[in-house]
Design an enzyme around this catalytic site. Structure first.
Site, PDB file in Angstrom:
ATOM      1  N   ILE A 183      42.807   8.461  22.538  1.00  0.00           N
ATOM      2  CA  ILE A 183      42.967   7.605  23.100  1.00  0.00           C
ATOM      3  C   ILE A 183      44.067   6.785  22.982  1.00  0.00           C
ATOM      4  CG2 ILE A 183      41.309   5.218  23.289  1.00  0.00           C
ATOM      5  CD1 ILE A 183      39.859   7.950  24.267  1.00  0.00           C
ATOM      6  N   LYS A 184      44.593   6.162  23.817  1.00  0.00           N
ATOM      7  CA  LYS A 184      45.221   5.905  23.559  1.00  0.00           C
ATOM      8  C   LYS A 184      45.550   4.808  23.194  1.00  0.00           C
ATOM      9  CE  LYS A 184      50.095   7.747  25.846  1.00  0.00           C
ATOM     10  NZ  LYS A 184      50.416   7.945  26.685  1.00  0.00           N
ATOM     11  N   VAL A 185      46.517   3.907  21.913  1.00  0.00           N
ATOM     12  CA  VAL A 185      46.618   2.362  22.118  1.00  0.00           C
ATOM     13  C   VAL A 185      48.054   1.998  21.483  1.00  0.00           C
ATOM     14  CG1 VAL A 185      45.272   0.466  19.934  1.00  0.00           C
ATOM     15  CG2 VAL A 185      43.989   2.670  20.984  1.00  0.00           C
TER      16      VAL A 185
END
Length: 910
Positions: free
Chosen positions: A136-138
């Site tokens: 998941i890209k944060v």
């Protein structure tokens, strides 16, 4: 084995920065995995192009409930794609023990300032995907960093994005370590992986603009790499020592630096610059398609990341000494990146909504009604697909057209212009803001052909936005035309764009010499240079000239883009920005069309419109329908002049040719022969000419209809026609990127100039008076399939436009022949190639005139007048073109109109 496998031996993994459903369906992603790709990343911009620009998702969108919210519908589509990609990558994940094999999905960018919202959405997405090899890209924002710690503690793999500064990188690395401590403290046993995405080329884009403003070019293209190498040094230090060793002993992996934004945006640098310079152990390079294919073809595999640290430190020190603060640059980049990602997400939802509406209405972007020609077109399309021609074009394979790469291998930069020049818009915006603040009200572009036609289209299509500059184009050497521009302009408030790819175009440099001297007289020597901007190729003569005369700025275009394919580069975008065109929106539409022509797309009703259009052009030309006749709405009328050059100069050679017919009013079926293919551009809300077009189809004329949602679809149309023309060249066995016959008229014109220099007069050539009987006698030799080209070496004025339009219409209605009109010498840089290179079925009527008072061309800027004025240059070009046509055994009639151009044309119309 490929270069990607060699990188793995050096400790670097390559992930692919792209996803779309066709990649999964066609086997393209699996082929990339076989070639050594070991991961995949996505973002809203990638999904927007895929959904809006292709038919990949049409079936799923059409099947969704009509009231589906765009956000929810997108998420379902994205989760399906990411899940399928993760499944393909799962064997790599298993084989590498969780090091690689990840597919990444981004949280909603609007949550960048919301820690709790980011954590909740990341947890939900990871749970919905239910695969261990999803990241998941944060974003690395102040709110994102605590979210990273909490998500790592929860066992969720995280791809930290939007890293620019060393301070932010250190905060992210420590958040990862703290998250691992929390994970183990809670009893976890299989710690999650993470990567820290450090952006490269965006740093250079911003730093290079500051360096240029400081007049220091030596550091261009080096700061992004130096910054990344400094981050890598911090990485080596942080993931070392007792604390890290204790975590590693429990199974933790280092948080590998991931090099993002690795496509080369500046055409002055190699296309593998950021791939070649950042190779080292424990790293990932996420490459977009163009960079990946370039690296596979000619990348350099060597351990380069640890090299030159002292040199990098020196570069950063010199940057600071110039007063350029890298911390300020990186802080601005983070703020801009968050805003850009949010804007991309909004554009994505808009693309989904537009696609929902279009599918519900049964609308299609392109339709064709070809009658008996359908079968030939379908056979050609099948051949195109079997030979994977679109894939070969995107791989820059020159053998699509010729075995010899000359003027092909170095002419394919237009394929990537929408992406590459989107990264350069900040530089254009900075110039626009500066000249507006300095009180400039007008801009006059000095250029010819590919340098002038796209800017003219943008001005006529979009007008002038309030508060921006008004644009005009000087592309006529007629002395009255030059004098007209000078008379209407306030030179003290006018910016001049000197625009030439080669840097040596005689007309453009003559314009510059003249107007520089006029500006010099108006504002003085200290201020004159600030009124001029150059657009040219690196290393051209214009670069030195701009430096010598202290131009306000010089924009170096990608040298791998030919003039007629340059609309979506600096040559078109800088003038468009000055009049207030929304450039991100324009390029976004073009990028969607790029996606539609992708090599992995099947050639069907919804995808690869460019290949279908190119095949239609070629197959109908082979069948004798080589007069490509455009029916355009008034708002897009000037688009015809741009597409005319693109098609004529690209296909009119080697005894072949597709004649674009633009500006010819639509008539009834009785005024056309059987050599036409009609193309109707329909702008939403405009029904003009629809009934007349339907009458032509009913009479058996073939038709292609292209639907535009609004004026900004012009960006998509420009790329569509560039690609279609390239495809047509392949089908007709024509090299579409050279212009061999253009030189012949230049050579002959040069001979005329030399004769004038030695004799004091131009050579004579036969010329008739404006007599209707003479013209009719000339036209009497026409045969079916011929065309008539009116070549007007006269001042381009509204009254003349009207009279030439009436004359061409009278000729068409009398002869049923296609007609074209071009002002000289402007048309020499567009249809001039076709006139001498096609099968010879043109009848050329050349009109010449005399200036009431000629206008001297200075020998050079700041100097006295030369021996040759503009009127002599124009007449020399007319004579040169006439002789070049005669040399090719073309049918030519010269009519001299003297000083009364309008009166002479009226006599022909009597």
């Amino acid at each position: 084995m490929t270069r990607l496998h060699d990188l793995q031996d050096l400790g670097q993994s390559v992930w692919y920065d792209n996803i779309r459903r066709a990649m999964l369906d066609s086997g393209e992603l699996q082929a990339l995995l076989d070639a050594g790709v070991v991961g995949l990343t996505s973002n809203p911009s990638i999904f927007e192009k895929a959904i809006g620009g292709s038919a990949d998702y049409d079936a799923a969108i059409a099947a969704a409930p009509a009231d589906s919210a765009p956000a929810g519908l997108f998420e379902r589509l994205a989760l399906d794609d990411i899940g399928r990609a993760a499944d393909l990558l799962r064997p790599i994940y298993e084989r590498t023990g969780g090091l690689d094999g990840y597919a990444s999905l981004e949280v909603n960018p609007h949550l960048a300032g919301d820690t709790e919202g980011t954590v909740a959405e990341a947890r939900r997405l990871f749970a919905d995907l239910d695969r261990p090899n999803v990241m998941i890209k944060v974003p690395a924002t102040p709110a994102g960093i605590p979210a990273i710690r909490r998500l790592i503690a929860a066992g969720i793999p995280i791809n930290v994005t939007l890293l620019f500064s060393l301070a932010a990188y250190e905060a992210v690395a420590h958040a990862y370590l703290d998250g691992l401590d929390d994970f183990f403290a809670a009893g976890g046993s299989a710690p999650p992986a993470s990567v820290a995405s450090f952006f490269i080329s965006r740093v250079d884009t911003k730093a290079d603009a500051a360096l240029e403003a400081a007049g220091h070019d030596a550091l261009r293209g080096t700061i992004g790499i130096a910054n990344a190498r400094q981050a890598y040094a911090r990485f080596r230090a942080i993931f070392n020592g007792p604390r890290w060793q204790a975590l590693a002993d429990r199974g933790a992996r280092v948080q590998r630096p991931l090099w993002a934004s690795t496509s080369t945006k500046d055409p002055a640098f190699p296309d593998t610059l950021y791939a070649d310079a950042l190779i080292g152990p424990d790293t990932v390079n996420t490459m977009p398609p163009a960079t990946l294919h370039a690296f596979l073809d000619h990348g350099t595999v060597a351990a380069t990341l640890a090299a030159g640290q002292a040199r990098d430190a020196d570069r950063l020190r010199r940057l600071a000494e110039l007063g350029i603060d890298l911390e300020t640059i990186t802080a601005e980049l983070l703020e801009e990146g968050v805003a850009a990602f949010a804007a991309s997400y909004d554009a994505l939802l808009d693309a989904v909504a537009r696609k929902q509406a279009a599918l519900a209405a049964g609308a299609r972007v392109m339709e064709s009604e070809l009658g008996k020609h359908d079968a030939a077109v379908e056979r050609a399309l099948a051949s195109l697909q079997d030979e994977r021609i679109m894939s070969h074009i995107w791989a820059h394979d020159h053998t699509v057209w010729r075995d010899d790469p000359t003027e092909i291998a170095n002419r394919l930069g237009w394929l990537h212009a929408p992406e590459n020049y989107a990264a350069q818009l900040g530089r254009i915006t900075a110039l626009v803001d500066t000249v507006r603040a300095d009180g400039y009200t007008d801009v006059l572009l000095l250029g010819m052909g590919g340098s002038s036609l796209a800017p003219e289209v943008f001005r006529h299509t979009f007008g002038m936005r309030e508060g921006y500059l008004d644009l005009a184009v000087c592309d006529s050497t007629d002395p009255d035309a030059v004098r007209d521009h000078e008379a209407r302009l306030d030179l003290a408030r006018t910016l001049f764009i000197v625009s030439t790819k080669s840097g040596g175009t005689v007309e453009t440099l003559s314009f510059f010499k003249y107007f520089y001297n006029r500006v010099l007289d108006t504002v003085g020597p200290e201020a004159a240079g600030a009124h001029f901007v150059a657009i040219t190729d690196p290393g051209s003569k214009l670069v030195d000239l701009a430096r010598r005369y202290r131009f306000r700025a010089t924009f170096l275009n990608d040298p791998n883009i030919g003039g007629r394919y340059s609309a979506l580069s600096y040559f078109g975008l800088l003038p468009a920005g000055l009049i207030g065109v929304d450039l991100p929106r324009l390029l976004d539409r073009a990028a969607s069309e790029v996606c539609n022509s992708d090599g992995c797309n099947a050639v069907d009703a919804g995808d690869n419109r460019a290949s279908r259009l190119g095949v239609i052009m070629a197959e109908l030309a082979r069948a004798g329908r080589d007069k490509l006749t455009f029916v355009l709405p008034p708002a897009l009328a000037s688009f015809g002049d741009w597409v005319e050059q693109l098609i004529a100069e690209s296909t009119g050679k080697e005894g072949e040719g597709i004649l674009p017919v633009v500006g010819e009013p639509i008539g009834g079926p009785e005024v056309y022969g059987d050599d036409r293919l009609f193309v109707h551009l329909r702008l939403a809300g405009e029904g003009a000419d629809t009934a007349a077009v339907r009458a032509l189809v009913a009479a058996g004329q073939p038709l292609v209809t292209l639907h535009l949602a609004d004026l900004y679809d012009l960006g998509a149309q420009m790329f569509l026609w560039e690609m279609a023309t390239a495809v047509a060249g392949h089908r007709l066995d024509i090299q579409p990127f050279d212009q061999p016959n253009v030189e012949s008229a230049k050579v002959r014109a040069t001979e005329m100039v030399r004769a004038y220099a030695s004799e004091g007069a131009l050579p004579d050539a036969p010329a008739a008076a404006p007599d209707r009987a003479t013209l009719l006698d000339f036209l009497a030799q026409a045969e079916a399939g011929d065309y008539v080209a009116l070549q007007a070496y006269v001042p381009p004025r509204p009254e003349t436009d009207v009279l030439l339009a009436r004359l061409r219409l009278a000729i068409r209605d009398r002869t049923r022949l296609a007609t074209t009109v071009g002002y000289g010498p402007r048309f020499l840089h567009s249809t001039g190639q076709l006139h001498k290179g096609d099968a010879g079925n043109g009848l050329f009527v050349q009109f010449t005139s005399d200036a009431v008072v000629d206008l001297a061309i200075p020998d050079e800027a700041g100097a006295g007048a030369s021996a040759m004025p503009f009127g002599v240059l124009k007449n020399a070009q007319a004579l040169g073109d006439y002789q070049a046509l005669v040399d090719e055994e073309r049918r030519v009639l010269r009519i001299h109109l003297g000083t009364d151009v309008a009166g002479g044309l009226r006599r022909l119309l009597t």
